[in-house]
Design a protein around this motif. Sequence first.
Motif, short mmCIF file in Angstrom:
data_model
loop_
_atom_site.label_atom_id
_atom_site.label_comp_id
_atom_site.label_asym_id
_atom_site.label_seq_id
_atom_site.Cartn_x
_atom_site.Cartn_y
_atom_site.Cartn_z
N SER A 24 57.88 40.44 58.49
CA SER A 24 58.18 39.04 58.23
C SER A 24 59.54 38.92 57.58
O SER A 24 60.01 39.84 56.90
CB SER A 24 57.12 38.41 57.32
N ASP A 27 59.04 33.29 55.11
CA ASP A 27 57.75 32.79 55.58
C ASP A 27 57.62 32.86 57.11
O ASP A 27 56.66 32.36 57.68
CB ASP A 27 57.52 31.35 55.12
N LYS A 28 58.59 33.50 57.77
CA LYS A 28 58.57 33.64 59.22
C LYS A 28 57.98 35.00 59.60
O LYS A 28 58.58 36.05 59.33
CB LYS A 28 59.99 33.51 59.77
N ASN A 221 54.76 34.78 69.66
CA ASN A 221 54.28 34.38 68.34
C ASN A 221 53.83 35.57 67.50
O ASN A 221 52.82 35.52 66.79
CB ASN A 221 53.13 33.37 68.48
#
Length: 331
Positions: A24, A27-28, A221
């Motif tokens: 990550s 927060d991605k 995703n």
Amino acid sequence: MPTTSQTDGRQPTAAVSTVDLRKSYGDKTVLDGIDLRIPAGSVFALLGPNGAGKTTAVKILSTLISADGGQAQVAGHDVATSPDGVRAAIGVTGQFSAVDGLITGEENMLLMADLHHLTRREGRRITAELLERFDLTEAAKKPAATYSGGMKRRLDIAMTLVGSPRIIFLDEPTTGLDPRSRHGMWQIIRELVTGGVTVFLTTQYLEEADELADRIAVLNNGKIAAEGTPEELKRIVPGGHVRLRFTDPAAHRAAASALAEATRDDEALTLQTPSDGSQRALRSLLDRLDTAGIEADELTVHTPDLDDVFFALTGPADIPNQPNQSKENAR
């Protein structure tokens, strides 16, 4: 495609494997639990929209950055605890060329030989061999800045091969190349795999993955949306069918009766029946026609292509630039 290396005649040796790999940025979440197992001596293609995490995966596996969680092994070495072992076994060609345009192609190669701590004699021998192999001998004494895009890419890969890596990561190696240069690069990749090298390929060209890869994974995703051979992936998308054409109206009518699910075109004397294009499905269809004593004059199989797979798995928002491709193959 070449047969993967095997240790006991049954289980292919894994050149690259990951379990629950995570990464990550703030927060991605870029990689959200990636599991991969790539056999040695094969081409593996990782596809996905821009920003899907393809380059991040390559950077983790090549020890350029660390993962936040999970495990990864490359050439039998853990990327976290044995990065030097990984680096000794791999070569990396990134999206942006590592070629120094201010020096000649030969000097770029000799610089790589020095970085690999080869003797001067060995470095010159390997440099000469690779320059010849990649059709760069005539340009060897010229500044690399004068090279075309395709020549720079060939030199980039030649530099990667100086250390005789067993596993090569190619991160979008043909982006920006013209079709002739791209096809030339495909041939180079095939030759590498024939020589026993494992290739981990990321690409924006679906045709490229279809042409080269033994197995493909689609990243979306942060997760692997699907993985399999090109043909396996194409079969997960609906819309495949078989088209039968007749010249005899009576045979056409008889086939329409035998294949009640088929859509008929009485003017063109054709029938279209749903099919995934697999050998089993085709055999079943032909058996039904044989049982009814019917023979079609032409049989055409339509299977979804990787464009269709990509659309279905990732949505239409960010689609790689693709050349037009025919979706029908006469059988």
